[in-house]
Design a protein around this motif. Sequence first.
Motif, PDB file in Angstrom:
ATOM      1  N   GLU A  88      -2.411  -7.926   2.981  1.00 49.48           N
ATOM      2  CA  GLU A  88      -3.143  -7.493   4.179  1.00 49.48           C
ATOM      3  C   GLU A  88      -4.641  -7.621   3.896  1.00 49.48           C
ATOM      4  O   GLU A  88      -5.130  -7.188   2.865  1.00 49.48           O
ATOM      5  CB  GLU A  88      -2.792  -6.037   4.498  1.00 49.48           C
ATOM      6  CG  GLU A  88      -3.455  -5.523   5.747  1.00 49.48           C
ATOM      7  CD  GLU A  88      -3.146  -4.055   5.999  1.00 49.48           C
ATOM      8  OE1 GLU A  88      -4.031  -3.363   6.510  1.00 49.48           O
ATOM      9  OE2 GLU A  88      -2.023  -3.614   5.687  1.00 49.48           O
ATOM     10  N   GLY A 125     -12.609  -7.798   5.507  1.00 46.84           N
ATOM     11  CA  GLY A 125     -12.855  -6.710   4.562  1.00 46.84           C
ATOM     12  C   GLY A 125     -12.641  -7.019   3.098  1.00 46.84           C
ATOM     13  O   GLY A 125     -12.881  -6.156   2.246  1.00 46.84           O
ATOM     14  N   THR A 140       0.814  -1.216   0.000  1.00 44.84           N
ATOM     15  CA  THR A 140       0.000   0.000   0.000  1.00 44.84           C
ATOM     16  C   THR A 140       0.850   1.270   0.000  1.00 44.84           C
ATOM     17  O   THR A 140       0.303   2.361  -0.077  1.00 44.84           O
ATOM     18  CB  THR A 140      -0.960   0.028   1.211  1.00 44.84           C
ATOM     19  OG1 THR A 140      -0.193   0.103   2.410  1.00 44.84           O
ATOM     20  CG2 THR A 140      -1.859  -1.203   1.236  1.00 44.84           C
ATOM     21  N   ALA A 142     -14.558  -5.129  -0.050  1.00 44.85           N
ATOM     22  CA  ALA A 142     -13.791  -4.410  -1.072  1.00 44.85           C
ATOM     23  C   ALA A 142     -14.194  -4.860  -2.475  1.00 44.85           C
ATOM     24  O   ALA A 142     -14.335  -4.029  -3.382  1.00 44.85           O
ATOM     25  CB  ALA A 142     -12.295  -4.621  -0.846  1.00 44.85           C
ATOM     26  N   THR A 163      -7.393  -6.246   5.025  1.00 45.07           N
ATOM     27  CA  THR A 163      -8.336  -5.197   5.413  1.00 45.07           C
ATOM     28  C   THR A 163      -9.048  -4.669   4.171  1.00 45.07           C
ATOM     29  O   THR A 163      -8.575  -4.841   3.038  1.00 45.07           O
ATOM     30  CB  THR A 163      -7.620  -4.013   6.098  1.00 45.07           C
ATOM     31  OG1 THR A 163      -6.739  -3.400   5.156  1.00 45.07           O
ATOM     32  CG2 THR A 163      -6.844  -4.470   7.341  1.00 45.07           C
ATOM     33  N   PHE A 164     -10.161  -4.006   4.380  1.00 52.22           N
ATOM     34  CA  PHE A 164     -10.917  -3.378   3.301  1.00 52.22           C
ATOM     35  C   PHE A 164     -10.024  -2.393   2.549  1.00 52.22           C
ATOM     36  O   PHE A 164      -9.924  -2.439   1.318  1.00 52.22           O
ATOM     37  CB  PHE A 164     -12.140  -2.667   3.900  1.00 52.22           C
ATOM     38  CG  PHE A 164     -12.926  -1.852   2.918  1.00 52.22           C
ATOM     39  CD1 PHE A 164     -13.832  -2.454   2.062  1.00 52.22           C
ATOM     40  CD2 PHE A 164     -12.773  -0.474   2.864  1.00 52.22           C
ATOM     41  CE1 PHE A 164     -14.569  -1.707   1.141  1.00 52.22           C
ATOM     42  CE2 PHE A 164     -13.501   0.283   1.963  1.00 52.22           C
ATOM     43  CZ  PHE A 164     -14.396  -0.335   1.098  1.00 52.22           C
ATOM     44  N   GLU A 165      -9.355  -1.519   3.281  1.00 59.05           N
ATOM     45  CA  GLU A 165      -8.531  -0.470   2.668  1.00 59.05           C
ATOM     46  C   GLU A 165      -7.372  -1.064   1.873  1.00 59.05           C
ATOM     47  O   GLU A 165      -7.086  -0.632   0.753  1.00 59.05           O
ATOM     48  CB  GLU A 165      -7.996   0.500   3.729  1.00 59.05           C
ATOM     49  CG  GLU A 165      -9.057   1.320   4.419  1.00 59.05           C
ATOM     50  CD  GLU A 165      -9.803   0.574   5.541  1.00 59.05           C
ATOM     51  OE1 GLU A 165      -9.396  -0.560   5.915  1.00 59.05           O
ATOM     52  OE2 GLU A 165     -10.811   1.114   6.019  1.00 59.05           O
ATOM     53  N   ALA A 166      -6.687  -2.042   2.456  1.00 56.99           N
ATOM     54  CA  ALA A 166      -5.543  -2.645   1.766  1.00 56.99           C
ATOM     55  C   ALA A 166      -5.996  -3.422   0.539  1.00 56.99           C
ATOM     56  O   ALA A 166      -5.330  -3.388  -0.504  1.00 56.99           O
ATOM     57  CB  ALA A 166      -4.765  -3.552   2.713  1.00 56.99           C
ATOM     58  N   THR A 167      -7.130  -4.115   0.630  1.00 56.98           N
ATOM     59  CA  THR A 167      -7.641  -4.859  -0.525  1.00 56.98           C
ATOM     60  C   THR A 167      -8.002  -3.910  -1.663  1.00 56.98           C
ATOM     61  O   THR A 167      -7.696  -4.184  -2.829  1.00 56.98           O
ATOM     62  CB  THR A 167      -8.840  -5.738  -0.129  1.00 56.98           C
ATOM     63  OG1 THR A 167      -8.438  -6.619   0.923  1.00 56.98           O
ATOM     64  CG2 THR A 167      -9.331  -6.559  -1.305  1.00 56.98           C
ATOM     65  N   LEU A 168      -8.634  -2.792  -1.341  1.00 54.92           N
ATOM     66  CA  LEU A 168      -8.915  -1.788  -2.372  1.00 54.92           C
ATOM     67  C   LEU A 168      -7.617  -1.272  -2.983  1.00 54.92           C
ATOM     68  O   LEU A 168      -7.488  -1.170  -4.207  1.00 54.92           O
ATOM     69  CB  LEU A 168      -9.704  -0.616  -1.793  1.00 54.92           C
ATOM     70  CG  LEU A 168     -11.201  -0.791  -1.615  1.00 54.92           C
ATOM     71  CD1 LEU A 168     -11.816   0.462  -0.991  1.00 54.92           C
ATOM     72  CD2 LEU A 168     -11.886  -1.124  -2.927  1.00 54.92           C
ATOM     73  N   SER A 169      -6.655  -0.946  -2.142  1.00 52.16           N
ATOM     74  CA  SER A 169      -5.372  -0.432  -2.615  1.00 52.16           C
ATOM     75  C   SER A 169      -4.657  -1.463  -3.485  1.00 52.16           C
ATOM     76  O   SER A 169      -4.147  -1.130  -4.567  1.00 52.16           O
ATOM     77  CB  SER A 169      -4.498  -0.043  -1.417  1.00 52.16           C
ATOM     78  OG  SER A 169      -3.228   0.392  -1.852  1.00 52.16           O
ATOM     79  N   LYS A 205     -17.476  -3.253  -3.310  1.00 51.59           N
ATOM     80  CA  LYS A 205     -17.265  -1.830  -3.617  1.00 51.59           C
ATOM     81  C   LYS A 205     -16.740  -1.654  -5.052  1.00 51.59           C
ATOM     82  O   LYS A 205     -17.214  -0.788  -5.798  1.00 51.59           O
ATOM     83  CB  LYS A 205     -16.288  -1.228  -2.606  1.00 51.59           C
ATOM     84  CG  LYS A 205     -15.934   0.215  -2.832  1.00 51.59           C
ATOM     85  CD  LYS A 205     -17.009   1.115  -2.344  1.00 51.59           C
ATOM     86  CE  LYS A 205     -16.529   2.550  -2.332  1.00 51.59           C
ATOM     87  NZ  LYS A 205     -17.588   3.461  -1.966  1.00 51.59           N
TER      88      LYS A 205
END
Length: 186
Positions: free
Chosen positions: A117, A150, A97, A154, A119-125, A157
């Motif tokens: 990772e 997450g 990330t 993701a 997490t939602f944020e890391a998967t999106l990234s 989303k």
Amino acid sequence: MYKLQYDHLRKFSSSEGYWSTIDCIKVANSIIDITKANSMLEIGFNIGYSAATWIQSGIKTLYIIDINYHPDTEAALHATKETFTDVHVDWLLANSTHQIAKDWVIPTVDMAFIDGEHTFEATLSDSMLSIEKGAKWLAYDDVIEGHSNGIHAAIVKLEEQGLIDLIQAWPMTWTEQGYVVLVKVL
């Protein structure tokens, strides 16, 4: 269930789960049959079982990003490169990330395997990084609907944003929960 064994990885261990049974080979073969991928970006290497499985399923060029938390990761990377001499294997030991991953110059890849990772944020990234690196297909590990990791959220989303289309999911029989999910980048 039969255990997956790779001689070059036998001496390495991990506190985390990994692709550990021959069912993983069936999943990788199915994904390669669908995508016809020859090159891959793998985010999250751990000790290399999924990487070895992807290579044996037909990947000829493998780029890896791993955060290098496990004591055996770097040695397993070298063992993988030394074992599969007919495959181009290169890696970046960094957080996927962070800017260093975005700045890593690699040729366009056919697909990405996202297992970093959870997490939602890391998967999106990681998804966006993979798309930026040219991936037309994304395969996600450990997808569990409604789970705190997450990954599923993701994917939903990205679908809502019109960036991907769900193609198929395979049960992760080796963990008895979750799925490996293949999506097409739109």
